[in-house]
Design a protein around this motif. Sequence first.
Motif, PDB file in Angstrom:
ATOM      1  N   LYS A 257     -13.485  14.460   0.754  1.00 46.30           N
ATOM      2  CA  LYS A 257     -12.869  15.775   0.374  1.00 46.30           C
ATOM      3  C   LYS A 257     -11.352  15.327   0.209  1.00 46.30           C
ATOM      4  CE  LYS A 257     -15.237  19.357   2.315  1.00 46.30           C
ATOM      5  NZ  LYS A 257     -15.541  20.199   3.697  1.00 46.30           N
ATOM      6  N   VAL A 258     -10.797  14.740   1.038  1.00 40.08           N
ATOM      7  CA  VAL A 258      -9.275  14.180   0.918  1.00 40.08           C
ATOM      8  C   VAL A 258      -9.254  12.786   0.695  1.00 40.08           C
ATOM      9  CG1 VAL A 258      -7.085  14.038   1.822  1.00 40.08           C
ATOM     10  CG2 VAL A 258      -8.737  15.918   2.415  1.00 40.08           C
ATOM     11  N   GLU A 259      -8.866  12.533  -0.538  1.00 41.96           N
ATOM     12  CA  GLU A 259      -8.708  10.995  -0.839  1.00 41.96           C
ATOM     13  C   GLU A 259      -7.772  10.393  -0.218  1.00 41.96           C
ATOM     14  OE1 GLU A 259     -10.702   9.182  -2.670  1.00 41.96           O
ATOM     15  OE2 GLU A 259     -11.920  10.539  -3.597  1.00 41.96           O
ATOM     16  N   LEU A 260      -7.829   8.852   0.358  1.00 41.03           N
ATOM     17  CA  LEU A 260      -6.746   8.227   0.667  1.00 41.03           C
ATOM     18  C   LEU A 260      -6.483   6.790   0.011  1.00 41.03           C
ATOM     19  CD1 LEU A 260      -4.282   7.389   2.634  1.00 41.03           C
ATOM     20  CD2 LEU A 260      -6.077   6.663   4.470  1.00 41.03           C
ATOM     21  N   ASP A 261      -5.995   6.462  -0.786  1.00 39.98           N
ATOM     22  CA  ASP A 261      -5.903   5.578  -1.695  1.00 39.98           C
ATOM     23  C   ASP A 261      -5.319   4.536  -1.279  1.00 39.98           C
ATOM     24  OD1 ASP A 261      -6.524   3.703  -3.777  1.00 39.98           O
ATOM     25  OD2 ASP A 261      -5.923   4.999  -5.367  1.00 39.98           O
ATOM     26  N   LEU A 262      -5.746   3.350  -0.312  1.00 34.73           N
ATOM     27  CA  LEU A 262      -5.089   2.350   0.193  1.00 34.73           C
ATOM     28  C   LEU A 262      -5.267   0.875  -0.816  1.00 34.73           C
ATOM     29  CD1 LEU A 262      -5.286   2.861   3.913  1.00 34.73           C
ATOM     30  CD2 LEU A 262      -3.473   3.333   2.430  1.00 34.73           C
ATOM     31  N   ARG A 263      -5.760   1.186  -1.951  1.00 40.76           N
ATOM     32  CA  ARG A 263      -6.212  -0.043  -2.835  1.00 40.76           C
ATOM     33  C   ARG A 263      -5.093  -0.600  -3.008  1.00 40.76           C
ATOM     34  NH1 ARG A 263      -8.345   1.620  -8.035  1.00 40.76           N
ATOM     35  NH2 ARG A 263      -7.217   3.357  -7.228  1.00 40.76           N
ATOM     36  N   TYR A 264      -4.984  -2.098  -3.020  1.00 38.79           N
ATOM     37  CA  TYR A 264      -4.043  -2.978  -3.557  1.00 38.79           C
ATOM     38  C   TYR A 264      -3.160  -2.448  -4.873  1.00 38.79           C
ATOM     39  CZ  TYR A 264      -1.137  -7.100  -4.670  1.00 38.79           C
ATOM     40  OH  TYR A 264      -0.425  -7.895  -4.952  1.00 38.79           O
ATOM     41  N   GLU A 265      -4.121  -2.053  -5.642  1.00 39.95           N
ATOM     42  CA  GLU A 265      -3.148  -1.624  -6.919  1.00 39.95           C
ATOM     43  C   GLU A 265      -2.484  -0.358  -6.850  1.00 39.95           C
ATOM     44  OE1 GLU A 265      -6.913  -1.495  -6.720  1.00 39.95           O
ATOM     45  OE2 GLU A 265      -6.723  -3.515  -6.983  1.00 39.95           O
ATOM     46  N   LYS A 266      -2.647   0.412  -5.960  1.00 38.26           N
ATOM     47  CA  LYS A 266      -1.677   1.618  -5.648  1.00 38.26           C
ATOM     48  C   LYS A 266      -0.667   1.219  -4.574  1.00 38.26           C
ATOM     49  CE  LYS A 266      -1.519   6.151  -5.884  1.00 38.26           C
ATOM     50  NZ  LYS A 266      -1.958   6.913  -5.171  1.00 38.26           N
ATOM     51  N   THR A 267      -0.835   0.516  -3.629  1.00 36.61           N
ATOM     52  CA  THR A 267      -0.009   0.354  -2.474  1.00 36.61           C
ATOM     53  C   THR A 267       0.890  -1.000  -2.656  1.00 36.61           C
ATOM     54  OG1 THR A 267      -1.535  -0.605  -1.255  1.00 36.61           O
ATOM     55  CG2 THR A 267      -1.383   1.782  -0.865  1.00 36.61           C
ATOM     56  N   GLY A 268       0.181  -2.030  -3.238  1.00 36.09           N
ATOM     57  CA  GLY A 268       0.695  -3.437  -3.234  1.00 36.09           C
ATOM     58  C   GLY A 268       0.325  -4.054  -2.138  1.00 36.09           C
ATOM     59  N   ILE A 269      -0.534  -3.468  -0.929  1.00 40.00           N
ATOM     60  CA  ILE A 269      -0.837  -3.927   0.236  1.00 40.00           C
ATOM     61  C   ILE A 269      -2.271  -4.183   0.210  1.00 40.00           C
ATOM     62  CG2 ILE A 269      -0.674  -4.080   2.767  1.00 40.00           C
ATOM     63  CD1 ILE A 269       2.116  -4.045   1.452  1.00 40.00           C
ATOM     64  N   PRO A 270      -2.545  -5.541   0.346  1.00 36.89           N
ATOM     65  CA  PRO A 270      -4.376  -5.633   0.369  1.00 36.89           C
ATOM     66  C   PRO A 270      -4.931  -4.731   1.516  1.00 36.89           C
ATOM     67  CG  PRO A 270      -3.354  -7.869   0.674  1.00 36.89           C
ATOM     68  CD  PRO A 270      -1.992  -6.779   0.662  1.00 36.89           C
ATOM     69  N   GLN A 271      -6.254  -4.073   0.994  1.00 38.39           N
ATOM     70  CA  GLN A 271      -6.659  -3.017   1.574  1.00 38.39           C
ATOM     71  C   GLN A 271      -7.178  -3.430   2.974  1.00 38.39           C
ATOM     72  OE1 GLN A 271      -9.450  -1.069  -0.885  1.00 38.39           O
ATOM     73  NE2 GLN A 271      -9.946   0.625   0.672  1.00 38.39           N
ATOM     74  N   HIS A 272      -7.345  -4.540   3.093  1.00 36.03           N
ATOM     75  CA  HIS A 272      -8.031  -5.107   4.449  1.00 36.03           C
ATOM     76  C   HIS A 272      -6.963  -5.393   5.353  1.00 36.03           C
ATOM     77  CE1 HIS A 272      -7.764  -8.502   1.599  1.00 36.03           C
ATOM     78  NE2 HIS A 272      -7.364  -8.946   2.496  1.00 36.03           N
ATOM     79  N   MET A 273      -5.726  -5.157   5.013  1.00 37.34           N
ATOM     80  CA  MET A 273      -4.511  -5.295   6.032  1.00 37.34           C
ATOM     81  C   MET A 273      -4.454  -3.835   6.860  1.00 37.34           C
ATOM     82  SD  MET A 273      -2.750  -7.868   5.951  1.00 37.34           S
ATOM     83  CE  MET A 273      -3.054  -9.544   5.064  1.00 37.34           C
ATOM     84  N   GLN A 274      -5.126  -3.904   8.029  1.00 33.97           N
ATOM     85  CA  GLN A 274      -5.728  -2.512   8.603  1.00 33.97           C
ATOM     86  C   GLN A 274      -4.404  -1.925   9.537  1.00 33.97           C
ATOM     87  OE1 GLN A 274      -8.978  -3.136  11.187  1.00 33.97           O
ATOM     88  NE2 GLN A 274     -10.261  -3.669   9.694  1.00 33.97           N
TER      89      GLN A 274
END
Length: 368
Positions: A257-274
């Motif tokens: 319902k609430v998107e959280l876009d942590l993708r690399y393309e969006k944040t510049g940080i690899p998604q698996h950097m937890q």
Amino acid sequence: MSTTDLKWSQYDFTQIPFDNIVSVGQRTMLHRDLFTVSWLLGRFCNYSCSYCWPYASSRKKDHRTIDLILMTIDEIKRQSRDNNYNSFHFSFSGGEPTFHPDYLEIMEYLADDVPNCNYHSVHMTSNISRKMKWFEEYAAICSRFHRSSITASCHREHVDTQEKVAEFADKLEYCQSQDIQVTINQVMLPDKFEQCWEDALYFHERGINVTLKPQSDPTASFIVDGYTDSMLERLRNGMPQRGFTDTKKLIRRPRPKVELDLRYEKTGIPQHMQVELEDADGKKYYMDQAERFNTFNFNKFSGWTCESGYRSIIIREPDGSIKRSYSCSDEPLGYIDKGFKLFQKPMPCITETCVSSADSKIPKRKLV
Ligand code: SF4
């Protein structure tokens, strides 16, 4: 780039100024209304490894009834929603949690509530000894959540031939093909370090993430002696996590319902950097796994304000205690069969060492 080239982190975690860090937390908790539950369903395990701590496993079945478990799930969600947290992450471990007789029904019950949540994910820590057919049923239920993941342990006293190691990896490959994120926790015993490293390489070459864990003492307070500089170097920066399932999105999951876009393309940080860390000047740093904190001795948060007990709990058997988190020396918040009360706000840490990686990534801030 070959998989071998990626054995070493492209991020040099030794460059993080740990002495100057004032805020740390799992990115999905920092940027989402997420409540996390870490639930040791029972100590029963079908394996009996010689190195397993006596308090961590038992051959006696000690599971709670499904009625009590489902009531506890309802109460957790009620109190959490009262505190304005309506995203949930349930993580099950044991013992061996997959041997709870109602494990799949519990998962179905959680899945039924997904449409009422902003976001819902599930995780389990398992020795992967169930048959492939069980994993097929499990994966079908997992597809109803926004995300699901597994931490697997390969216990070589039981998985004792190369054929069994390959079968262990086959089941994990299948889970990955079903969009379940997989990490193998490899405890790097100092006296068997090279064999552990060889196993880790085998899994890594098969495209399965491996997390290297130093062995800790029986009270889980410090890392045992015996590691050479070369071993410590591999523990600190070796085997970075990679998004192995990122390219395998074959499963159509529900949309949060609430998107959280942590993708690399969006944040510049690899998604698996937890994990996100911030220094006193507001500069941000990232790490793939909080498991590495102990190798940097970054585990003293006494006096910091910590959100454990407010937006995260652990439930532990055999006493059914419900606590802030594993390391915390606070009194329990309650008991599974007697009731519990969450904190109404983040509370100070009163514990000398925050040694579990599950604890250290709960958001916390140094009071300056
Ligand atoms: S020991 Fe507990 S209260 Fe302290 S930082 Fe860790 S999780 Fe938070």
